[in-house]
Design an enzyme around this catalytic site. Structure first.
Site, mmCIF file in Angstrom:
data_model
loop_
_atom_site.group_PDB
_atom_site.id
_atom_site.type_symbol
_atom_site.label_atom_id
_atom_site.label_comp_id
_atom_site.label_asym_id
_atom_site.label_seq_id
_atom_site.Cartn_x
_atom_site.Cartn_y
_atom_site.Cartn_z
ATOM 1 N N CYS A 178 63.205 28.577 47.492
ATOM 2 C CA CYS A 178 62.638 29.681 46.726
ATOM 3 C C CYS A 178 63.714 30.334 45.849
ATOM 4 C CB CYS A 178 62.094 30.741 47.669
ATOM 5 S SG CYS A 178 61.036 30.074 48.952
ATOM 6 N N ARG A 225 65.394 24.464 41.766
ATOM 7 C CA ARG A 225 65.558 24.649 43.211
ATOM 8 C C ARG A 225 64.394 24.061 43.985
ATOM 9 N NH1 ARG A 225 69.093 29.408 44.172
ATOM 10 N NH2 ARG A 225 67.991 29.856 46.092
ATOM 11 N N TRP A 269 58.774 27.904 47.694
ATOM 12 C CA TRP A 269 58.733 26.565 48.287
ATOM 13 C C TRP A 269 58.123 26.776 49.671
ATOM 14 C CZ3 TRP A 269 61.017 23.956 52.485
ATOM 15 C CH2 TRP A 269 60.988 22.560 52.409
ATOM 16 N N ASN A 283 63.139 35.231 50.254
ATOM 17 C CA ASN A 283 63.630 33.881 50.573
ATOM 18 C C ASN A 283 64.065 33.896 52.030
ATOM 19 O OD1 ASN A 283 63.381 33.272 47.915
ATOM 20 N ND2 ASN A 283 65.562 32.893 47.532
ATOM 21 N N GLY A 284 63.836 32.788 52.748
ATOM 22 C CA GLY A 284 64.248 32.710 54.145
ATOM 23 C C GLY A 284 63.021 32.681 55.048
ATOM 24 N N GLU A 337 72.548 5.934 51.082
ATOM 25 C CA GLU A 337 72.420 6.864 49.957
ATOM 26 C C GLU A 337 71.522 6.270 48.865
ATOM 27 O OE1 GLU A 337 72.723 9.761 49.055
ATOM 28 O OE2 GLU A 337 73.064 9.788 46.890
ATOM 29 N N LYS A 365 68.146 8.043 47.564
ATOM 30 C CA LYS A 365 67.923 8.371 46.148
ATOM 31 C C LYS A 365 66.591 7.800 45.690
ATOM 32 C CE LYS A 365 70.114 10.718 45.446
ATOM 33 N NZ LYS A 365 71.161 11.620 45.833
ATOM 34 N N GLU A 406 63.495 9.624 47.374
ATOM 35 C CA GLU A 406 63.208 11.011 47.011
ATOM 36 C C GLU A 406 62.657 11.169 45.600
ATOM 37 O OE1 GLU A 406 67.936 12.297 46.617
ATOM 38 O OE2 GLU A 406 66.509 13.720 47.401
ATOM 39 N N HIS A 464 69.363 -7.705 64.325
ATOM 40 C CA HIS A 464 69.046 -6.954 65.541
ATOM 41 C C HIS A 464 67.716 -6.214 65.408
ATOM 42 C CE1 HIS A 464 72.927 -7.982 67.133
ATOM 43 N NE2 HIS A 464 73.444 -7.653 65.960
ATOM 44 N N LYS A 509 66.263 22.147 45.949
ATOM 45 C CA LYS A 509 67.661 21.855 45.635
ATOM 46 C C LYS A 509 68.607 22.475 46.650
ATOM 47 C CE LYS A 509 70.984 20.223 43.151
ATOM 48 N NZ LYS A 509 71.219 18.773 43.321
HETATM 49 C C1 F6R Z 1 69.628 14.390 47.950
HETATM 50 C C2 F6R Z 1 70.105 15.750 48.081
HETATM 51 C C3 F6R Z 1 70.082 16.392 49.426
HETATM 52 C C4 F6R Z 1 71.336 17.283 49.623
HETATM 53 C C5 F6R Z 1 71.247 18.034 50.962
HETATM 54 C C6 F6R Z 1 72.457 18.890 51.218
HETATM 55 O O1 F6R Z 1 69.734 13.915 46.652
HETATM 56 O O2 F6R Z 1 70.493 16.363 47.129
HETATM 57 O O3 F6R Z 1 69.980 15.442 50.440
HETATM 58 O O4 F6R Z 1 72.464 16.479 49.588
HETATM 59 O O5 F6R Z 1 70.112 18.854 50.957
HETATM 60 O O6 F6R Z 1 72.624 19.857 50.235
HETATM 61 P P1 F6R Z 1 74.016 20.560 49.982
HETATM 62 O O7 F6R Z 1 74.952 19.509 49.486
HETATM 63 O O8 F6R Z 1 73.729 21.603 48.955
HETATM 64 O O9 F6R Z 1 74.447 21.121 51.295
#
Ligand code: F6R
Length: 610
Positions: free
Chosen positions: A2, A27, A74, A98-99, A482, A486, A489, A505, A605
């Protein structure tokens, strides 16, 4: 997550509230709203979905007020709907939050028993209703807020406006960040400095438990015991171009292509000014001395976690330090036994991730030295850690982390080389060699970006699939994880990463001619082993996209379905090269599938709730 904006202004604020909400879109959110105080009372407009539908609403029913609050939600408690969107109101007050108010259920029961009504499924509405009960008893907003704050458990950043008070806004923070922006005859509240960047670069970071009262011309801050508190006004630099995609169709692509710049800035910070070799940036008064560290904990979430999984190989191989990586949400509740003389590194782009922050606090309580690798130097994690090692990727707007990831890798690699050198694990000759490799990273990344068109041309294979597997060995195993993250998501294609040696396995049961496999196999000490795993996949007719610097790979008659020739490099820096390829694969595949690349569904984000 949020986003919050609040303005006590000299002119109508709605347009600026909405423009800020647009800037906060990165975000992640699913509904939005604004409210203003008018002489006749508080009015609000809310809508579900993108900000443009809020704009449509405001077009039909404008809101003209000089003091107002705005929010992108969010959803956590209650579906994404207009009813659940913020601001929430109760008689005399409107709030954005927020929270998570963890004790909201018991507060709701208590307030319902007193005859108060609730109109949403959210935890946040309890804040408005509780404050309203105090206002009704005759308390003024200051007293009502101070009483209410003592009743909440959980996390909150709050911005609140009050009926009859057109020159007042109250803010409060506990667990979720909130900043005050000091303008000229105007004051602001924002969930981060970016929210208020176009209005002022003079910001005050509220501390845990702080709350504040703003008017157009001034502010008062109180600590958790309601005592007046002094907090420094800081000048923040934010890049003007941040909300601008330039000539790129998406922020994500812009940020992928910004990597040479981001890595150049970061590398400069990790270069000894006199010697020109890899070293650690100075962090306040504290010196980071790896020579006395017995073991390292590397704690983070998501993409940042995969950066630490790569770094685990580096710290062990280059510096001989036993390492343990962990996702913060597990670490914080496992109550791990920590080794004496150990240190803990917390990696976070935002520096606000709730689980990573809680893990840091746990380590501090245990007396373990805490090191933060963060991209936002003013973030809570940066402020609470003993030592800060910055990444200088610049603001990252695309929800999928790209340039922050490679900047994290660079900070971790530089730290591992520095640690190996100071611990006497690597020779002077090897140190010189590693330095040469590190300084070659930027050219290598540039060269890899030149493959963009070729990368695009192989993505159809992935875009048509329902399931995709990523395989790698050594440091390329976490990179496979990773790459899969990517892809899933932003394209919503089911993707999994595996250590290639683990295939037989279990995961090999999933391989068919319909499951493309992205195989990361650079020339390194594990190349021959990777080749054998590749044979196993090819023999089961899995369509292989081979990523390797090796030409003409022969798979006993089974040629890869597609391959990309990746720039050759010293294995120590190969993760930087392959990370860029994996980012571009995910990006082009998502664009082919027509998804919302910069704001993928359900994702936020900055994950400030656990
Ligand atoms: C994936 C992504 C998330 C962040 C994770 C941690 O592309 O961006 O998996 O890496 O939410 O966020 P930070 O780095 O802000 O602690």
């Amino acid at each position: 997550m949020c986003g919050i904006i609040g303005i006590v202004g000299m002119a109508p604020v709605t347009a600026r509230l909405v423009a800020t909400l647009k800037r906060l879109e990165y975000r992640g959110y699913d509904s939005a709203g604004v409210a203003v105080v008018l002489p006749e009372g508080i009015e609000r407009r809310r809508s579900v979905g993108k900000i443009v539908s809020l704009e449509d609403k405001l077009q039909e029913e404008p809101l003209i007020g000089f003091t107002g609050i705005g929010h992108t939600r969010w959803a956590t408690h209650g579906e994404a709907s207009e009813r659940n969107a913020h601001p929430h109101t109760a008689e005399g007050v409107a709030i954005v939050h927020n929270g998570i108010i963890e004790n909201y259920a018991e507060l709701k029961t208590e307030l319902r028993s007193q005859g108060y009504e609730f109109h949403t499924e959210t935890d946040s509405e309890t804040v408005a209703v509780l404050i309203s009960t105090f206002l009704k008893q005759g308390d003024d907003p200051k007293v009502a807020v101070s009483k209410a704050l003592k009743r909440f458990t959980g996390a909150y950043a709050l911005s609140m406006i009050f009926e009859g008070y057109t020159d007042m806004m109250i803010g409060a923070r506990q667990g979720s960040p909130l900043v005050i922006g000091v303008g000229k005859d105007e004051m602001f509240l924002g969930s981060d400095a970016l929210a208020i960047a176009p209005f002022t670069n003079q910001v005050i970071y509220l501390e845990e438990g702080d709350w504040c009262i703003l008017s157009r011309t001034g502010y008062e801050i109180f600590d958790m015991n309601d005592q007046p508190a002094e907090r420094p006004v800081q000048t923040v630099e934010t890049e003007d171009s941040v909300a601008d995609k330039g000539n790129y169709p998406h922020f994500m692509l812009k940020e992928i292509f910004e990597q040479p710049k981001a890595l150049t800035r970061t590398l400069k910070a990790y270069t000894h000014p006199a010697r020109g070799t890899v070293s650690l940036p100075k962090s306040g008064e504290e010196e980071l001395d790896f020579s006395t560290v017995s073991s390292l904990y590397l704690i983070s979430c998501g993409t940042a976690h995969y950066a630490t999984r790569v770094a685990e190989y580096w710290f062990e191989q280059l510096a001989g330090i036993p390492c343990k990586t962990d996702i913060a949400s597990e670490f914080r509740y496992r109550r791990p036994a920590l080794a004496p003389n150990s240190a803990a590194i917390f990696v976070s782009q935002s520096g606000e991730t709730a689980d990573t922050l809680a893990a840091l606090r746990y380590c501090k309580e245990q007396g373990v030295k805490t090191i933060a690798i963060v991209n936002v130097p003013t973030s809570t994690i940066a402020r609470e850690a003993d030592i800060v090692l910055p990444t200088l990727a610049g603001p990252e707007i695309g929800v999928a982390s790209t340039k922050a990831f490679t900047a994290q890798l660079l900070s971790l690699l530089a730290s591992a080389i520095h640690a190996g050198h100071t611990r006497g694990v690597i020779t002077e000759e090897a140190f010189a060699d590693y330095n040469k490799s590190v300084f070659s990273i930027i050219d290598l990344v540039d060269e890899t970006l030149d493959l963009d068109r070729q990368i695009y041309s192989v993505c159809e294979l992935i875009a048509e699939a329902d399931d995709v597997f990523y395989l790698g060995r050594g440091v390329h195993y976490p990179l496979a994880l990773e790459g899969a993250l990517k892809l899933k998501e932003i394209s919503y294609i089911h993707a999994e990463g595996f250590g290639a040696g683990e295939l037989k396995h279990g995961p090999i049961a999933l391989i068919t001619d319909k499951t493309p496999i992205v195989f990361i196999a650079p020339t390194d000490e594990l190349f021959e082993k990777s080749l054998s795993n590749l044979q196993e996949v090819a023999a089961r007719k899995g369509p292989v996209l081979l990523l390797s610097d090796r030409k003409g790979v022969d798979l006993a008659g089974n040629v890869p379905t597609a391959s990309l020739e990746i720039p050759a490099c010293n294995p120590i820096v190969a993760p930087f090269v392959y990370a860029v390829v994996l980012q571009l694969i995910a990006y082009h595949t998502a664009v082919m599938r027509g998804t919302d690349v910069d704001q993928p569904r359900n994702l936020a984000k900055s994950v400030t709730v656990e």
